[in-house]
Design an enzyme around this catalytic site. Sequence first.
Site, PDB file in Angstrom:
ATOM      1  N   GLU A 152       0.898  -1.205   0.203  1.00 47.03           N
ATOM      2  CA  GLU A 152       0.062  -0.005   0.073  1.00 47.03           C
ATOM      3  C   GLU A 152       0.979   1.300  -0.008  1.00 47.03           C
ATOM      4  O   GLU A 152       1.970   1.369   0.328  1.00 47.03           O
ATOM      5  CB  GLU A 152      -0.790  -0.077   1.287  1.00 47.03           C
ATOM      6  N   CYS A 167       3.464   8.385   0.911  1.00 45.61           N
ATOM      7  CA  CYS A 167       4.029   7.768   1.897  1.00 45.61           C
ATOM      8  C   CYS A 167       4.199   6.186   1.089  1.00 45.61           C
ATOM      9  O   CYS A 167       3.278   5.812   0.810  1.00 45.61           O
ATOM     10  CB  CYS A 167       3.182   7.471   3.137  1.00 45.61           C
ATOM     11  N   CYS A 174       6.865  -6.892   6.440  1.00 44.46           N
ATOM     12  CA  CYS A 174       8.025  -6.634   7.211  1.00 44.46           C
ATOM     13  C   CYS A 174       8.497  -7.497   8.104  1.00 44.46           C
ATOM     14  O   CYS A 174       7.595  -8.190   8.711  1.00 44.46           O
ATOM     15  CB  CYS A 174       7.654  -5.193   8.000  1.00 44.46           C
ATOM     16  N   CYS A 204       7.491  -5.531  15.058  1.00 46.46           N
ATOM     17  CA  CYS A 204       7.210  -4.778  16.313  1.00 46.46           C
ATOM     18  C   CYS A 204       5.621  -4.982  16.605  1.00 46.46           C
ATOM     19  O   CYS A 204       4.731  -4.958  15.634  1.00 46.46           O
ATOM     20  CB  CYS A 204       7.064  -3.245  15.784  1.00 46.46           C
ATOM     21  N   CYS A 262       2.322  -2.706  15.312  1.00 46.31           N
ATOM     22  CA  CYS A 262       2.406  -2.466  14.040  1.00 46.31           C
ATOM     23  C   CYS A 262       1.621  -3.332  12.942  1.00 46.31           C
ATOM     24  O   CYS A 262       1.953  -4.728  13.229  1.00 46.31           O
ATOM     25  CB  CYS A 262       3.772  -1.919  13.433  1.00 46.31           C
ATOM     26  N   GLU A 273      10.606  -2.150   6.367  1.00 43.12           N
ATOM     27  CA  GLU A 273      11.739  -1.587   6.872  1.00 43.12           C
ATOM     28  C   GLU A 273      12.753  -1.229   5.888  1.00 43.12           C
ATOM     29  O   GLU A 273      13.550  -2.131   5.110  1.00 43.12           O
ATOM     30  CB  GLU A 273      12.680  -2.608   7.941  1.00 43.12           C
ATOM     31  N   SER A 300      12.825   6.100   7.359  1.00 41.69           N
ATOM     32  CA  SER A 300      12.450   5.825   8.662  1.00 41.69           C
ATOM     33  C   SER A 300      12.866   4.477   9.027  1.00 41.69           C
ATOM     34  O   SER A 300      12.833   3.471   8.141  1.00 41.69           O
ATOM     35  CB  SER A 300      10.871   5.974   8.864  1.00 41.69           C
ATOM     36  N   SER A 346      12.702   5.114  14.737  1.00 43.57           N
ATOM     37  CA  SER A 346      11.488   4.867  15.394  1.00 43.57           C
ATOM     38  C   SER A 346      11.921   3.997  16.903  1.00 43.57           C
ATOM     39  O   SER A 346      12.245   3.122  16.954  1.00 43.57           O
ATOM     40  CB  SER A 346      10.736   3.566  14.746  1.00 43.57           C
ATOM     41  N   LEU A 347      11.993   5.249  17.545  1.00 44.19           N
ATOM     42  CA  LEU A 347      12.213   4.591  19.150  1.00 44.19           C
ATOM     43  C   LEU A 347      11.422   4.243  19.926  1.00 44.19           C
ATOM     44  O   LEU A 347      11.635   3.110  20.605  1.00 44.19           O
ATOM     45  CB  LEU A 347      13.158   5.986  19.864  1.00 44.19           C
ATOM     46  N   HIS A 348      10.440   4.954  20.233  1.00 48.87           N
ATOM     47  CA  HIS A 348       9.225   4.484  21.057  1.00 48.87           C
ATOM     48  C   HIS A 348       9.349   4.047  22.398  1.00 48.87           C
ATOM     49  O   HIS A 348       8.536   3.766  23.070  1.00 48.87           O
ATOM     50  CB  HIS A 348       8.377   3.125  20.248  1.00 48.87           C
ATOM     51  N   ASN A 369      -2.144   4.135  16.806  1.00 47.81           N
ATOM     52  CA  ASN A 369      -3.148   3.894  15.805  1.00 47.81           C
ATOM     53  C   ASN A 369      -3.468   2.421  16.163  1.00 47.81           C
ATOM     54  O   ASN A 369      -2.717   1.604  15.645  1.00 47.81           O
ATOM     55  CB  ASN A 369      -2.862   3.936  14.374  1.00 47.81           C
ATOM     56  N   CYS A 371      -0.379   5.895  10.127  1.00 44.37           N
ATOM     57  CA  CYS A 371       1.099   5.106  10.536  1.00 44.37           C
ATOM     58  C   CYS A 371       0.710   3.986  11.009  1.00 44.37           C
ATOM     59  O   CYS A 371       0.117   3.737  12.031  1.00 44.37           O
ATOM     60  CB  CYS A 371       1.646   6.044  11.591  1.00 44.37           C
TER      61      CYS A 371
END
Length: 397
Positions: A122, A135, A142, A146, A149, A198, A231, A254-256, A330, A373
């Site tokens: 997508e 985007c 992937c 994570c 996600c 990724e 990213s 992407s730390l989170h 999200n 996202c």
Amino acid sequence: MTILPVIPISPDQPDILPSGLMKTRRRPSMPPRHLADMDLAARRSAVASLGEPEFRAKQISTHYFGRLVRDAAEMTDLPAGSRDRLTADLLPTLLTPIREQACDDGATRKTLWRLHDGALVESVLMGYPDRVTACVSSQAGCGMACPFCATGQQGLTRNLSVAEIVDQVVYLAGVAASGAVTGSPPRLSRVVFMGMGEPLANYPRVIEAVRRLTSPAPEGLGLSQRHITVSTVGLVPAMRRLIAEGLSVTLALSLHAPDDDLRDELVPVNQRWKVAEVLDAAFDYAAQTGRRVSIEYALIRDVNDQPWRADLLGRLLKGKLAHVNLIPLNPTPGSKWDASPKPVEREFVRRLQEAGVSTTVRDTRGREIDGACGQLAAGELTDASAGGAAADAEVAQ
Ligand code: SAH
């Protein structure tokens, strides 16, 4: 939400193997070679090997990158007898749009693509008053796993080719040029590698795609490197390689979570490269390019949104060339997690700003169409295509 009609790019899509057969394949099936896989010199050789004069490479490149045209019938400066042969060889259909959805009054549009081997990816087009951003996906699925996600739940199908990445952007640039993005300029000017996959796990192809997107037309699309954001979950060796590349793209990390205990869970690759190491690489990238790195942080209620974590993050980033981009989570289907309440989010921002760290909260475009996202999960759409159609019908009523 509006369901848009699907515009087939070309009817000559190769037959897709039955899924049983695909599973027995050892190697993922890469697509046919495309003009966007090659630099101008390689395109000249490709054209010459078809028995055409080399300058046709520039003509067809101008159509594709300069005019955003891929239909042979529109290439009237090419002899009628050569058009079909040139486009069949240099512009094979890589992406077939199978669903396009719009929301935010037409300012956000998501496209679901089928690739030549049946894999699905997508992309999302986002219009703002001063710019239009694409985007894009760099992989089908992937492998980073994570847990919050949607794409991460699917596993990796395969890397995209250079042209499969570039073609998403060229196609969306064409959509923008048609004036379809309400209230925005017609020129697509930014690209973020924040779709599926990724990017640094598909390193050579992503870098080549960046070069193609940023070379001046007709070699490429002529975007500014500074307007491209890559990213990453934090693959440190690839980040180091990117530093040596000498590009001036924006890096997003992407730390989170600011602590290894939690980041090991939220971004499993942290078990290999720890917070300190990954931040070091990000700061070195910033020092090398003079560009602020963007620290992505999805705020998850009662998981990573505590005041002490804001303070710790503030200490790690204080005085560094970094900006924090907070993303309200999200929630993905079936997820046990939710976004942080607004007062908690505000306190998190306040503490970071108090520590002198520049911080913004990202707007969550495309939520309605699962285009925000981390919500891109094409695999789920195929596995449950009946369910997907039902969901559309509900929204369309
Ligand atoms: N693999 C790259 C690109 C992924 S998507 C990376 O991880 O950076 C871009 C961003 O969306 C990443 O920061 C990712 O962590 C974030 N994201 C993923 N799922 C999300 C979700 N459910 N809610 C909010 N952000 C999410």
